[in-house]
Design a protein around this motif. Sequence first.
Motif, PDB file in Angstrom:
ATOM      1  N   VAL A  26      -5.687  -1.204 -10.401  1.00 12.99           N
ATOM      2  CA  VAL A  26      -5.079  -2.037  -9.445  1.00 12.99           C
ATOM      3  C   VAL A  26      -5.456  -3.310  -9.196  1.00 12.99           C
ATOM      4  O   VAL A  26      -7.056  -3.238  -9.069  1.00 12.99           O
ATOM      5  CB  VAL A  26      -4.904  -0.955  -7.976  1.00 12.99           C
ATOM      6  CG1 VAL A  26      -4.183  -1.852  -6.938  1.00 12.99           C
ATOM      7  CG2 VAL A  26      -4.206   0.281  -8.430  1.00 12.99           C
TER       8      VAL A  26
ATOM      9  N   VAL B 233       4.536  -3.921 -12.379  1.00 14.13           N
ATOM     10  CA  VAL B 233       3.882  -2.602 -12.868  1.00 14.13           C
ATOM     11  C   VAL B 233       3.889  -2.650 -14.334  1.00 14.13           C
ATOM     12  O   VAL B 233       5.099  -2.816 -15.083  1.00 14.13           O
ATOM     13  CB  VAL B 233       4.968  -1.590 -12.524  1.00 14.13           C
ATOM     14  CG1 VAL B 233       4.635  -0.163 -12.909  1.00 14.13           C
ATOM     15  CG2 VAL B 233       5.082  -1.684 -10.864  1.00 14.13           C
TER      16      VAL B 233
ATOM     17  N   LEU C 201      -1.283  -2.127 -11.831  1.00 15.78           N
ATOM     18  CA  LEU C 201      -0.316  -2.557 -10.593  1.00 15.78           C
ATOM     19  C   LEU C 201      -1.088  -3.767 -10.457  1.00 15.78           C
ATOM     20  O   LEU C 201      -2.067  -3.860  -9.786  1.00 15.78           O
ATOM     21  CB  LEU C 201      -0.321  -1.390  -9.802  1.00 15.78           C
ATOM     22  CG  LEU C 201      -0.067   0.022 -10.198  1.00 15.78           C
ATOM     23  CD1 LEU C 201      -0.402   1.205  -9.071  1.00 15.78           C
ATOM     24  CD2 LEU C 201       1.613  -0.191 -10.853  1.00 15.78           C
TER      25      LEU C 201
ATOM     26  N   LEU D  65       3.882   5.341  -8.031  1.00 16.48           N
ATOM     27  CA  LEU D  65       3.396   4.641  -9.409  1.00 16.48           C
ATOM     28  C   LEU D  65       1.992   4.839  -9.982  1.00 16.48           C
ATOM     29  O   LEU D  65       1.611   4.358 -11.011  1.00 16.48           O
ATOM     30  CB  LEU D  65       3.300   3.068  -8.697  1.00 16.48           C
ATOM     31  CG  LEU D  65       4.699   2.260  -8.446  1.00 16.48           C
ATOM     32  CD1 LEU D  65       4.661   1.082  -7.653  1.00 16.48           C
ATOM     33  CD2 LEU D  65       5.611   2.635  -9.527  1.00 16.48           C
ATOM     34  N   LEU D  66       1.285   5.871  -9.450  1.00 18.23           N
ATOM     35  CA  LEU D  66      -0.087   5.938  -9.790  1.00 18.23           C
ATOM     36  C   LEU D  66      -0.145   7.369 -10.453  1.00 18.23           C
ATOM     37  O   LEU D  66       0.553   8.235  -9.838  1.00 18.23           O
ATOM     38  CB  LEU D  66      -1.279   6.044  -8.729  1.00 18.23           C
ATOM     39  CG  LEU D  66      -1.485   4.662  -8.032  1.00 18.23           C
ATOM     40  CD1 LEU D  66      -2.104   4.909  -6.748  1.00 18.23           C
ATOM     41  CD2 LEU D  66      -2.470   3.895  -8.862  1.00 18.23           C
TER      42      LEU D  66
ATOM     43  N   LEU E 115       5.105  -7.448  -7.096  1.00 18.04           N
ATOM     44  CA  LEU E 115       4.315  -6.482  -7.823  1.00 18.04           C
ATOM     45  C   LEU E 115       4.831  -6.219  -9.239  1.00 18.04           C
ATOM     46  O   LEU E 115       5.942  -6.162  -9.574  1.00 18.04           O
ATOM     47  CB  LEU E 115       4.604  -4.904  -7.103  1.00 18.04           C
ATOM     48  CG  LEU E 115       3.682  -3.885  -7.636  1.00 18.04           C
ATOM     49  CD1 LEU E 115       2.337  -4.190  -7.488  1.00 18.04           C
ATOM     50  CD2 LEU E 115       4.171  -2.469  -7.090  1.00 18.04           C
TER      51      LEU E 115
ATOM     52  N   LEU F 100       3.039   1.996  -3.151  1.00 17.42           N
ATOM     53  CA  LEU F 100       2.487   2.707  -4.387  1.00 17.42           C
ATOM     54  C   LEU F 100       2.541   4.236  -4.240  1.00 17.42           C
ATOM     55  O   LEU F 100       2.843   4.872  -5.407  1.00 17.42           O
ATOM     56  CB  LEU F 100       1.075   2.301  -4.469  1.00 17.42           C
ATOM     57  CG  LEU F 100       0.642   0.881  -4.750  1.00 17.42           C
ATOM     58  CD1 LEU F 100      -0.699   0.758  -4.827  1.00 17.42           C
ATOM     59  CD2 LEU F 100       1.497   0.331  -5.792  1.00 17.42           C
TER      60      LEU F 100
ATOM     61  N   TYR G 256       0.940  -1.169  -0.115  1.00 18.54           N
ATOM     62  CA  TYR G 256      -0.080   0.078  -0.062  1.00 18.54           C
ATOM     63  C   TYR G 256       0.805   1.197  -0.139  1.00 18.54           C
ATOM     64  O   TYR G 256       0.771   2.107  -0.979  1.00 18.54           O
ATOM     65  CB  TYR G 256      -1.012   0.025   1.097  1.00 18.54           C
ATOM     66  CG  TYR G 256      -1.793  -1.212   1.036  1.00 18.54           C
ATOM     67  CD1 TYR G 256      -3.093  -1.020   0.320  1.00 18.54           C
ATOM     68  CD2 TYR G 256      -1.756  -2.171   1.579  1.00 18.54           C
ATOM     69  CE1 TYR G 256      -4.142  -2.084   0.125  1.00 18.54           C
ATOM     70  CE2 TYR G 256      -2.830  -3.215   1.673  1.00 18.54           C
ATOM     71  CZ  TYR G 256      -3.845  -2.985   0.881  1.00 18.54           C
ATOM     72  OH  TYR G 256      -4.872  -4.278   0.931  1.00 18.54           O
TER      73      TYR G 256
END
Length: 237
Positions: free
Chosen positions: A131, A231, A162, A45-46, A229, A40, A37
């Motif tokens: 996500v 990406v 993600l 990354l968002l 994770l 990110l 959490y």
Amino acid sequence: MDARLRPLLEAATRPYASAGKRVWHYSRGKLRHDPVYFALLERGLLPDGGRLFDLGCGAGLLLALLNAARMEYRSGRWPEHLPAPPLQLDMHGVELRADRVRTARAALGGAADVISGDICDVALSACSAVVALDVLLYLHEAAQRRVLERIAAALRGGGVLLLREADAAGGLAFGMTKWTERVANAWRGHPWKRLYYRSASQWVRLLEGLGFAVNTHPMSEGTPFSNILFVAQRCPG
């Protein structure tokens, strides 16, 4: 946890207090001990804007964290070591369990739109980010691919998926991951539910075949698991 992140943890989990002590303690423990959490946010990354879909969002913990991040940033309390959080994302969550949807809606208010639905057939409009954390293992391989195809179709060029899943080639750590998931399913009343895993290299090949450029990040720090994770950037065109 870095002491600089504690105010953000408190702000994100405070809305869950009204759902009862069990939900509040679970929310705090999950955000505090699951590294994905805050990663990110820490890694930026968002995207800052567009539409976000959190598939299998549970009680909305990621959405609550992102909403708290916005408020902390705008109030001037944002940790200096973090990049600015996404401030303009239009946030949407999809969750199969109705009780979790109710909890998410109560905690988030109007900060995000959370609906009850199956990620296998829920409508996905054009978006900039998706996500999916620890979700696809519940779907058989063909269904995993179909969901990823639908995500690829919904993401704009340059949009990001993600995805976190366990690495089936992760040795003893993967064994611990499988055992933990089996116990969790037994606790939910589904002790014989089959789960579907892939190795990290298999996930990468699948995503690349669907038009994604993929980077991988170990995402088990502080835990005994084999999570990765992925990406996955949607290639333009």
